[in-house]
Design a protein around this motif. Structure first.
Motif, PDB file in Angstrom:
ATOM      1  N   TYR A 189      -4.587  15.853  -1.205  1.00 46.59           N
ATOM      2  CA  TYR A 189      -4.063  15.120  -2.356  1.00 46.59           C
ATOM      3  C   TYR A 189      -5.036  15.210  -3.523  1.00 46.59           C
ATOM      4  CZ  TYR A 189      -3.316  11.027  -5.326  1.00 46.59           C
ATOM      5  OH  TYR A 189      -3.153  10.208  -6.406  1.00 46.59           O
TER       6      TYR A 189
ATOM      7  N   PHE B 294       0.833  -1.198   0.000  1.00 51.17           N
ATOM      8  CA  PHE B 294       0.000   0.000   0.000  1.00 51.17           C
ATOM      9  C   PHE B 294       0.875   1.257   0.000  1.00 51.17           C
ATOM     10  CE2 PHE B 294      -2.230   3.325   2.381  1.00 51.17           C
ATOM     11  CZ  PHE B 294      -3.389   3.441   1.630  1.00 51.17           C
ATOM     12  N   VAL B 295       1.831   1.291   0.937  1.00 49.81           N
ATOM     13  CA  VAL B 295       2.713   2.465   1.026  1.00 49.81           C
ATOM     14  C   VAL B 295       3.445   2.679  -0.295  1.00 49.81           C
ATOM     15  CG1 VAL B 295       4.793   3.375   2.127  1.00 49.81           C
ATOM     16  CG2 VAL B 295       2.999   2.354   3.513  1.00 49.81           C
TER      17      VAL B 295
ATOM     18  N   PHE C 116       2.732   1.572  -3.406  1.00 52.43           N
ATOM     19  CA  PHE C 116       1.850   1.942  -4.510  1.00 52.43           C
ATOM     20  C   PHE C 116       1.402   3.400  -4.402  1.00 52.43           C
ATOM     21  CE2 PHE C 116       0.657  -2.622  -5.391  1.00 52.43           C
ATOM     22  CZ  PHE C 116       1.091  -2.599  -6.698  1.00 52.43           C
ATOM     23  N   GLN C 117       0.978   3.792  -3.201  1.00 51.03           N
ATOM     24  CA  GLN C 117       0.489   5.157  -3.028  1.00 51.03           C
ATOM     25  C   GLN C 117       1.623   6.154  -3.254  1.00 51.03           C
ATOM     26  OE1 GLN C 117      -2.577   4.446  -3.205  1.00 51.03           O
ATOM     27  NE2 GLN C 117      -3.500   5.120  -1.309  1.00 51.03           N
ATOM     28  N   LEU C 118       2.822   5.771  -2.798  1.00 50.77           N
ATOM     29  CA  LEU C 118       3.958   6.678  -2.961  1.00 50.77           C
ATOM     30  C   LEU C 118       4.261   6.906  -4.441  1.00 50.77           C
ATOM     31  CD1 LEU C 118       6.382   8.260  -1.734  1.00 50.77           C
ATOM     32  CD2 LEU C 118       7.707   6.188  -2.046  1.00 50.77           C
TER      33      LEU C 118
ATOM     34  N   ARG D 240      -3.403   9.644   0.938  1.00 48.99           N
ATOM     35  CA  ARG D 240      -4.505  10.152   0.109  1.00 48.99           C
ATOM     36  C   ARG D 240      -5.445  11.054   0.901  1.00 48.99           C
ATOM     37  NH1 ARG D 240      -1.603   8.513  -3.582  1.00 48.99           N
ATOM     38  NH2 ARG D 240      -2.181   6.983  -5.135  1.00 48.99           N
TER      39      ARG D 240
ATOM     40  N   GLY E 168       0.366  12.330   0.231  1.00 47.31           N
ATOM     41  CA  GLY E 168       0.263  11.500  -0.967  1.00 47.31           C
ATOM     42  C   GLY E 168       0.025  10.043  -0.627  1.00 47.31           C
ATOM     43  N   ILE E 169       0.750   9.540   0.370  1.00 47.68           N
ATOM     44  CA  ILE E 169       0.626   8.120   0.707  1.00 47.68           C
ATOM     45  C   ILE E 169      -0.741   7.839   1.331  1.00 47.68           C
ATOM     46  CG2 ILE E 169       1.494   6.293   2.235  1.00 47.68           C
ATOM     47  CD1 ILE E 169       4.277   7.375   1.781  1.00 47.68           C
TER      48      ILE E 169
ATOM     49  N   THR F 214       4.673  14.256   1.133  1.00 43.95           N
ATOM     50  CA  THR F 214       4.727  12.838   0.791  1.00 43.95           C
ATOM     51  C   THR F 214       3.681  12.050   1.573  1.00 43.95           C
ATOM     52  OG1 THR F 214       7.082  13.130   0.493  1.00 43.95           O
ATOM     53  CG2 THR F 214       6.291  10.876   0.647  1.00 43.95           C
TER      54      THR F 214
ATOM     55  N   ASN G 152       2.458   6.638  -6.988  1.00 48.16           N
ATOM     56  CA  ASN G 152       1.417   7.332  -7.738  1.00 48.16           C
ATOM     57  C   ASN G 152       1.085   8.692  -7.149  1.00 48.16           C
ATOM     58  OD1 ASN G 152       1.020   5.310  -9.672  1.00 48.16           O
ATOM     59  ND2 ASN G 152      -0.129   4.132  -8.177  1.00 48.16           N
ATOM     60  N   SER G 153       2.058   9.330  -6.531  1.00 45.86           N
ATOM     61  CA  SER G 153       1.804  10.660  -5.992  1.00 45.86           C
ATOM     62  C   SER G 153       2.860  11.629  -6.520  1.00 45.86           C
ATOM     63  CB  SER G 153       1.837  10.632  -4.463  1.00 45.86           C
ATOM     64  OG  SER G 153       3.166  10.499  -4.031  1.00 45.86           O
TER      65      SER G 153
ATOM     66  N   GLU H  76      -4.255  17.134  -6.955  1.00 51.08           N
ATOM     67  CA  GLU H  76      -4.116  16.335  -8.164  1.00 51.08           C
ATOM     68  C   GLU H  76      -5.115  16.787  -9.226  1.00 51.08           C
ATOM     69  OE1 GLU H  76      -2.146  13.479  -9.174  1.00 51.08           O
ATOM     70  OE2 GLU H  76      -0.841  14.260  -7.617  1.00 51.08           O
TER      71      GLU H  76
ATOM     72  N   TYR I 297       2.081  19.262  -2.086  1.00 48.79           N
ATOM     73  CA  TYR I 297       1.537  18.549  -0.928  1.00 48.79           C
ATOM     74  C   TYR I 297       2.605  17.574  -0.473  1.00 48.79           C
ATOM     75  CZ  TYR I 297       0.245  14.842  -4.256  1.00 48.79           C
ATOM     76  OH  TYR I 297       0.254  13.873  -5.219  1.00 48.79           O
TER      77      TYR I 297
END
Lengths: 357, 252
Positions: free
Chosen positions: B121, A206-207, A209-211, B117, B114-115, B111, A213-214, B125, B109
């Motif tokens: 975010y 999760f960490v 993937f989210q990272l 959400r 971002g993680i 990190t 895609n940010s 976005e 924003y």
């Protein structure tokens, strides 16, 4: 609902497929366990499988997304393992709830590994390519060797440190050796279970993937793709390199915590935290496909299980292992095979749609 | 006051004086050309302006702010964006993401946001996506937003690089041989785009170019470099008629 999954963004879909895969395998294994279909040997492998998958995901973040080759991830795993086991050992007598203690140990292990990743990253990330690989390799070995000569004891006067041997700690009569050099940390509780392993793997995925895609993830990949261009659009290179490296080390630390709490005696051997381990994890990442977290997990699981499954074949075991390695390499990297694979998947999806319609 | 003031800029590599006593003033909203034979030092000037090289002597001022000795990142934040002679895109990322990386410093924003959400975010976005699509529309790339940058045809890669540079919200845009490798049609289209960018983004543009048709077509003023020194400077028509310039390009 039918079109729901198709309209989703590609990356979100990939993410969900990966989570689904992990959870699906977890459920199947649980059912098989309750039916007694899994041998003791395989049961013993379940937690290591999660460990290796987590560390492979961590390394993929570093190699596949940051584009920096690290051969020191066994070192970060080692830091996570020892710091968390040390914490558990220290707090065993305090009567802390077991689950709370494990959770705290997890935090300690992760944060210590992150700290080491950060501190090592500052000098090391100035280097690139082969040089970086060599230096991270050296740091991994240094961590392992330092832990092998580290003695920590505790008595009523407090903690005692030493780098020579047990007796030089000068412990009082009520003293207890916590970290015993090459003998490691002994009699730690057995707390890692397959369920915890899978949960930690899901959190790591999760960490990551989210990272990626940010905003930060895009910056990290921009550095990988073209450093000069990334600088020219105002991306702080050092900051994001360190960020990715630290997160990668922290996740490797999670793997270490899981590993440490699966053993009753934790020692830093070349076999578990040496460079062989780092290279084995790199093999998982490369074979699973750089930049594919799902691939890393699949490769880690297959390649860890394979030698055990093939045990019955005795002498031919390693031969088949090698052939599978080559086959996986072709499957993941040959352009023709990739094309075939994509077509195959597209066909399957089309069929399903027709059936649904 | 001029937007970009460069005076007495010099740099040596070993014994070679690559750029010698280079001066240049660009007014706001101007379309300025920097030309000269191969090896004259044009790209070196760009590299000094963007902090890749540190000049041995000289002053660079953007809007009155001194830029000598600053890092590339700081110079970008001060307001200079560039493209490269050999295209440097983020090839493994989509066209959209390339522009969004350019927007990195405009929509911030953390990190952790971002993680996890967090709401910020999503709002950021969304704003980024809208801005990026707007920019891609200018370059007629909006229907290719999901392509990998490395899969675009050459001409569109050049355009994407300009879009990415514009995304950083610069005051001055440096284009290093934007028409290199383009056919006459593509060049014509590029000229229109550059003019459009200047007019609609209220942009000041400095470009290096070998294609004389493009230079004569869009640049208002020119500086000619030869062996690291300024050979001629002034409005395009006069400079191109200068016998010294013709000699440097065509020989005796």
């Amino acid at each position: 609902m039918k079109t729901g999954i198709k309209n989703m963004k590609k990356e979100v879909r990939g993410q969900l497929i990966t989570y689904g895969l992990v959870i699906g395998v977890f459920i199947i294994v649980q059912v098989m366990l309750s039916l007694g279909m899994i041998s003791n040997l395989m049961q013993g492998l379940l937690v290591p499988l999660c460990t290796y998958s987590i560390v492979a995901v961590a390394l993929n973040l570093c190699v596949g997304y940051l584009g920096e080759l690290s051969l020191g991830h066994a070192g970060f795993m080692c830091v996570g393992a020892f710091s968390s086991a040390f914490f558990t050992k220290c707090t065993m007598t305090t009567g802390l709830n077991e689950n709370v203690r494990f959770f705290l140990a997890l935090l300690v292990g992760t944060l210590t590994a992150a700290l080491f990743g950060y501190l090592i990253g500052i000098p090391v990330l100035r280097l690139r390519g082969d040089y970086l690989a060599i230096v991270t390799l050296a740091f991994g070995e240094i961590i392992k060797n330092v832990i092998n000569v580290l003695y920590i004891g505790r008595d009523s006067a407090g903690f005692h440190f030493g780098m020579k041997d047990e007796t030089s700690l000068g412990l009082g009569e009520d003293g207890e050796v916590l970290v015993n050099g090459a003998k490691g940390i002994m009699r730690t509780p057995h707390q890692s279970t397959f369920t915890i392993g899978v949960i930690l793997l899901l959190i790591s995925l999760f960490v990551c993937f989210q990272l990626v895609n940010s905003r930060s993830g895009r910056a990290i990949m921009a550095i990988r793709d073209n450093r000069i261009a990334a600088e020219s659009v105002g991306i702080p290179i050092t900051k994001y390199k360190l960020l990715a490296f630290t997160i990668s080390a922290a996740i490797a630390g999670i793997g270490g915590v899981l590993y440490a709490h699966n053993l009753s005696t934790l020692t830093a051997q070349p076999a578990n935290f040496g460079y062989n381990m780092s290279i084995m994890i790199l093999v998982f990442v490369v074979l699973g496909g750089m930049g594919s977290f799902r691939g890393s997990v699949i490769a880690a699981v297959l390649l860890t299980m394979l030698p055990e499954i093939l045990r019955g074949l005795a002498d031919y075991r390693m031969l088949i292992y090698a052939i599978v390695l080559i086959a996986m390499m072709l499957f993941n990297w040959s352009p023709k095979l990739i094309e075939f694979r994509k077509k195959f998947i597209a066909d399957v999806f089309k069929k399903k749609e027709k059936e649904a319609a | 006051m001029a937007l970009l003031e460069v005076s007495n800029l010099s740099i040596s590599f070993g014994g070679l004086r690559a750029v010698d006593n280079f001066s240049l003033n660009i007014e706001k909203n101007q379309l300025y050309g920097l030309i000269g034979p191969n090896g004259a030092g044009k790209t070196t000037v760009f590299n000094m302006l963007t902090g890749v090289y540190r000049p041995d002597e000289g002053i660079i001022r953007l809007d009155g702010q001194d830029l000598v000795g600053k890092k590339t990142i700081e110079i970008n934040q001060a307001g200079i964006a560039r493209t490269f002679q050999n295209i440097r895109l983020f090839g493994q990322q989509t066209v959209m993401d390339n522009v969004k990386i350019g927007l990195h410093n405009q929509y911030e924003y953390s990190t952790l946001t971002g993680i996890l959400r967090l709401p910020k975010y999503h709002s950021m976005e969304k704003a980024m996506n809208e801005k990026a699509i707007d920019l891609l529309k200018v370059f007629e790339l909006e229907d290719k937003a999901d392509y990998l940058a490395s899969n675009l045809p050459y001409g569109q890669q050049r355009k994407l690089e300009i879009a990415r540079a514009l995304a950083t919200n610069p005051k001055l845009l440096l284009l290093d041989e934007p028409a290199a490798g383009m056919n006459p049609n593509e060049t014509q289209e590029l000229m229109d785009t550059i003019r459009f960018v200047r007019d609609n983004f209220d942009m000041t543009i400095l470009l290096i170019e070998h294609d004389m048709r493009l230079v004569a077509g869009i640049c208002e003023d020119l500086t000619v470099l030869n062996f690291g020194q300024v050979l001629a400077q002034g409005d395009t028509k006069t400079v191109l008629k200068n016998p010294e310039v013709i000699k440097a390009y065509l020989g005796e």
